[in-house]
Design a protein around this motif. Structure first.
Motif: not given
Length: 180
Positions: A32, A35-36, A42-43, A38-39
């Protein structure tokens, strides 16, 4: 001799179950947090891309990018809250009636007051301000702007002559957009 029925778990069995649960929790936490990150990257890349497109639209309308190295002033310019005094300026149009190049409510903004206040700036997913630099001076090898995020570590090495040294250790995790 009578056999007793087993009524409880042994200490070894309990420790084994706890160890398995701890391992599964550690794995899921690692997944997790990845994932944070990478997110968040991306943002930041999407926001920089949108800001870069807004800067290009601004240049198409006014003939230059916002002439400032202050990201807060750039924010006001893209939100059309700065009066343009250039040669193609339409002084008959009220500033608040001009079409904004960005919608500030779609971005994270740090500071106090309303979004066109001088103390406000756009922030990346890690809470650090985006950087914007512009120069028309002949000292820059390239003309245009530099727009970037410091990334998760919040550090960057300053550009030299309008060019970012992407090999510098402080720039390793930065996210870039712009015309240089």
């Amino acid at each position: 001799m009578s056999m007793r029925k087993k009524d409880a778990f042994t200490l070894i069995e309990l420790l084994t179950v706890i160890a398995v649960i701890a391992i599964l929790a550690a794995i899921s936490f690692g997944i997790t947090s990845g994932v944070y990150q990478r997110q968040a990257r991306t943002k930041a890349a999407a926001e920089l891309s949108a800001l870069s497109a807004a800067l290009e639209s601004y240049r198409a309308q006014y003939g230059t990018y916002p002439i400032t190295n202050d990201p807060g002033v750039m924010l006001k310019a893209l939100a059309n809250r700065v009066k343009w005094d250039g040669p193609s300026s339409d002084d008959t149009v009220n500033i608040s009636e001009r079409r904004p190049f960005i919608e500030p409510s779609k971005y994270d903004i740090a500071g106090t007051g309303e979004f066109w206040n001088d103390t406000q700036t756009l922030v990346d997913p890690w809470g650090n301000g985006y950087h914007y630099e512009f120069s028309t001076g002949s000292s820059w090898k390239r003309f245009g702007f530099i727009l970037f995020s410091d990334g998760p570590d919040g550090t960057s090495a300053a550009p030299v002559d309008g060019i970012m040294n992407k090999d510098h250790a402080d720039n390793a995790d930065n996210i870039y957009a712009g015309s240089n």
